[in-house]
Design a protein around this motif. Structure first.
Motif, PDB file in Angstrom:
ATOM      1  N   ALA A   1       0.822  -1.207   0.000  1.00  0.00           N
ATOM      2  CA  ALA A   1       0.000   0.000   0.000  1.00  0.00           C
ATOM      3  C   ALA A   1       0.858   1.259   0.000  1.00  0.00           C
ATOM      4  CB  ALA A   1      -0.911  -0.015   1.226  1.00  0.00           C
ATOM      5  N   PRO A   2       0.285   2.411  -0.385  1.00  0.00           N
ATOM      6  CA  PRO A   2       1.052   3.659  -0.482  1.00  0.00           C
ATOM      7  C   PRO A   2       1.837   3.979   0.784  1.00  0.00           C
ATOM      8  CG  PRO A   2      -1.084   3.947  -1.514  1.00  0.00           C
ATOM      9  CD  PRO A   2      -1.108   2.589  -0.871  1.00  0.00           C
ATOM     10  N   PHE A   3       3.045   4.494   0.564  1.00  0.00           N
ATOM     11  CA  PHE A   3       3.944   4.825   1.670  1.00  0.00           C
ATOM     12  C   PHE A   3       4.908   5.932   1.239  1.00  0.00           C
ATOM     13  CE2 PHE A   3       5.928   1.567  -0.902  1.00  0.00           C
ATOM     14  CZ  PHE A   3       7.265   1.931  -0.982  1.00  0.00           C
ATOM     15  N   ARG A   4       5.451   6.596   2.220  1.00  0.00           N
ATOM     16  CA  ARG A   4       6.544   7.542   2.003  1.00  0.00           C
ATOM     17  C   ARG A   4       7.859   6.853   2.357  1.00  0.00           C
ATOM     18  NH1 ARG A   4       6.224  10.327   6.003  1.00  0.00           N
ATOM     19  NH2 ARG A   4       4.369   9.406   6.953  1.00  0.00           N
ATOM     20  N   LEU A   5       8.954   7.348   1.803  1.00  0.00           N
ATOM     21  CA  LEU A   5      10.255   6.772   2.111  1.00  0.00           C
ATOM     22  C   LEU A   5      10.746   7.241   3.478  1.00  0.00           C
ATOM     23  CD1 LEU A   5      12.155   7.061  -1.295  1.00  0.00           C
ATOM     24  CD2 LEU A   5      11.259   4.978  -0.218  1.00  0.00           C
ATOM     25  N   ALA A   6      11.392   6.333   4.172  1.00  0.00           N
ATOM     26  CA  ALA A   6      11.964   6.665   5.475  1.00  0.00           C
ATOM     27  C   ALA A   6      13.119   7.645   5.316  1.00  0.00           C
ATOM     28  CB  ALA A   6      12.460   5.385   6.151  1.00  0.00           C
ATOM     29  N   ASP A   7      13.421   8.360   6.384  1.00  0.00           N
ATOM     30  CA  ASP A   7      14.585   9.241   6.376  1.00  0.00           C
ATOM     31  C   ASP A   7      15.831   8.427   6.043  1.00  0.00           C
ATOM     32  OD1 ASP A   7      13.002  11.358   7.110  1.00  0.00           O
ATOM     33  OD2 ASP A   7      13.508  11.245   9.249  1.00  0.00           O
ATOM     34  N   GLY A   8      16.623   8.940   5.138  1.00  0.00           N
ATOM     35  CA  GLY A   8      17.846   8.250   4.743  1.00  0.00           C
ATOM     36  C   GLY A   8      17.682   7.290   3.594  1.00  0.00           C
ATOM     37  N   ALA A   9      16.434   6.960   3.238  1.00  0.00           N
ATOM     38  CA  ALA A   9      16.180   6.075   2.097  1.00  0.00           C
ATOM     39  C   ALA A   9      15.947   6.917   0.849  1.00  0.00           C
ATOM     40  CB  ALA A   9      14.972   5.187   2.357  1.00  0.00           C
ATOM     41  N   SER A  10      16.371   6.402  -0.299  1.00  0.00           N
ATOM     42  CA  SER A  10      16.242   7.132  -1.559  1.00  0.00           C
ATOM     43  C   SER A  10      15.396   6.341  -2.550  1.00  0.00           C
ATOM     44  CB  SER A  10      17.617   7.399  -2.168  1.00  0.00           C
ATOM     45  OG  SER A  10      18.193   6.182  -2.624  1.00  0.00           O
ATOM     46  N   GLU A  11      14.968   7.027  -3.593  1.00  0.00           N
ATOM     47  CA  GLU A  11      14.235   6.339  -4.648  1.00  0.00           C
ATOM     48  C   GLU A  11      15.121   5.296  -5.323  1.00  0.00           C
ATOM     49  OE1 GLU A  11      12.406   7.652  -8.853  1.00  0.00           O
ATOM     50  OE2 GLU A  11      11.396   8.566  -7.116  1.00  0.00           O
ATOM     51  N   ASP A  12      16.415   5.580  -5.440  1.00  0.00           N
ATOM     52  CA  ASP A  12      17.326   4.574  -6.005  1.00  0.00           C
ATOM     53  C   ASP A  12      17.333   3.306  -5.161  1.00  0.00           C
ATOM     54  OD1 ASP A  12      18.045   6.142  -8.142  1.00  0.00           O
ATOM     55  OD2 ASP A  12      19.916   6.858  -7.250  1.00  0.00           O
ATOM     56  N   ASP A  13      17.294   3.460  -3.844  1.00  0.00           N
ATOM     57  CA  ASP A  13      17.218   2.289  -2.965  1.00  0.00           C
ATOM     58  C   ASP A  13      15.958   1.484  -3.264  1.00  0.00           C
ATOM     59  OD1 ASP A  13      19.538   3.098  -1.607  1.00  0.00           O
ATOM     60  OD2 ASP A  13      18.381   4.249  -0.141  1.00  0.00           O
ATOM     61  N   LEU A  14      14.860   2.187  -3.441  1.00  0.00           N
ATOM     62  CA  LEU A  14      13.586   1.518  -3.716  1.00  0.00           C
ATOM     63  C   LEU A  14      13.617   0.818  -5.062  1.00  0.00           C
ATOM     64  CD1 LEU A  14      10.647   0.919  -3.001  1.00  0.00           C
ATOM     65  CD2 LEU A  14      10.039   3.180  -3.902  1.00  0.00           C
ATOM     66  N   VAL A  15      14.155   1.484  -6.075  1.00  0.00           N
ATOM     67  CA  VAL A  15      14.248   0.894  -7.410  1.00  0.00           C
ATOM     68  C   VAL A  15      15.055  -0.396  -7.378  1.00  0.00           C
ATOM     69  CG1 VAL A  15      15.331   1.231  -9.675  1.00  0.00           C
ATOM     70  CG2 VAL A  15      13.879   3.023  -8.703  1.00  0.00           C
ATOM     71  N   GLN A  16      16.188  -0.370  -6.710  1.00  0.00           N
ATOM     72  CA  GLN A  16      17.045  -1.552  -6.654  1.00  0.00           C
ATOM     73  C   GLN A  16      16.377  -2.693  -5.899  1.00  0.00           C
ATOM     74  OE1 GLN A  16      21.020  -0.590  -5.266  1.00  0.00           O
ATOM     75  NE2 GLN A  16      21.065   1.293  -6.495  1.00  0.00           N
TER      76      GLN A  16
END
Length: 235
Positions: free
Chosen positions: A68-83
């Motif tokens: 479900a929809p979420f925001r990224l945690a502090d210190g996490a990046s979209e690149d981290d999510l993509v990988q």
């Protein structure tokens, strides 16, 4: 606090297939192109009434929820999510969805599998568990929107742990077609959508070959499909 992008991990049927066309047309929105679509001919509803009936699911685009929809945690990046999404998808293989049926789920109407799909359930479980380390904790207002007073003890625990109450053994895959409707309108929508679905050619099993990352920009009214991640891809 600066507004942040919201992400969601969804199952989105192939955009060149009948299922995607049917669902997007029903909602009046194509999440891949961002285009608004003309209201379909749904018996018992004029264009304005159907636009209102689908206002809530249109915000998210046609999909089935994996995470479900979420925001990224502090210190996490979209690149981290993509990988991590690519790695998660690579651990699964393409599969055929069971036949879908139009059903009422509480006050809204959705497409649901006619029979259980262990491969789909396993994919959803992986998305929840493997990506949760990148998720920011829910705010108090986000928790309140989930109506915690109406949740079971297990669902409340999942909300607190994973940011969503309907995961793991509470997961019930569905692809929403309407918002909440009063009973007479819900019955009318159920019957009309059942007929439209049968006539659309979308009622044959679809092959699922990827997962999809959707994003909602700060201030944007709707989510957009950002990128697809092939199942079983080589890293």
């Amino acid at each position: 606090m600066t507004a942040a992008r919201r992400y969601a991990v969804y199952l989105a049927p192939p955009s060149d297939g009948a299922l995607w066309r049917f669902g997007s047309a029903a909602l009046g929105y194509d999440a891949e192109t961002g285009a608004a679509l003309a209201a379909p001919d749904i018996a018992g509803f004029d264009a304005a009434a159907w636009h209102q009936a689908t206002a809530e699911p249109r915000r998210y685009g046609f999909h089935g929820t994996l995470k479900a929809p979420f925001r990224l945690a502090d210190g996490a990046s979209e690149d981290d999510l993509v990988q991590l999404m690519a790695r998660c998808a690579a651990g699964h293989h393409a599969f055929e969805m069971p036949p879908l049926e139009v059903r009422a789920i509480g006050p809204f109407v959705a497409l649901v599998p006619a029979v259980p799909s262990p491969k789909l359930e396993d994919l959803a479980r992986s998305a929840v568990l493997e990506l949760d380390g990148l998720r920011a904790p829910l705010s108090a207002s986000e928790i309140a929107r989930r109506r915690p007073d109406r949740l079971s003890a297990r669902q409340l625990g999942y909300l607190e742990t994973y940011g969503y109450p309907y995961v793991l053994d509470e997961f019930r895959f569905h692809m929403t077609l309407t918002g909440p409707l009063p009973e007479p309108e819900r019955v009318q929508a159920l019957n009309a959508l059942t007929a439209a679905f049968a006539a659309s050619g979308a009622d044959v099993p679809a092959t699922i070959t990827d997962t999809a990352l959707y994003v909602q920009e700060p201030g944007a009214p709707q989510f957009r499909l950002l990128r697809r991640y092939p199942l079983g891809a080589t890293q």
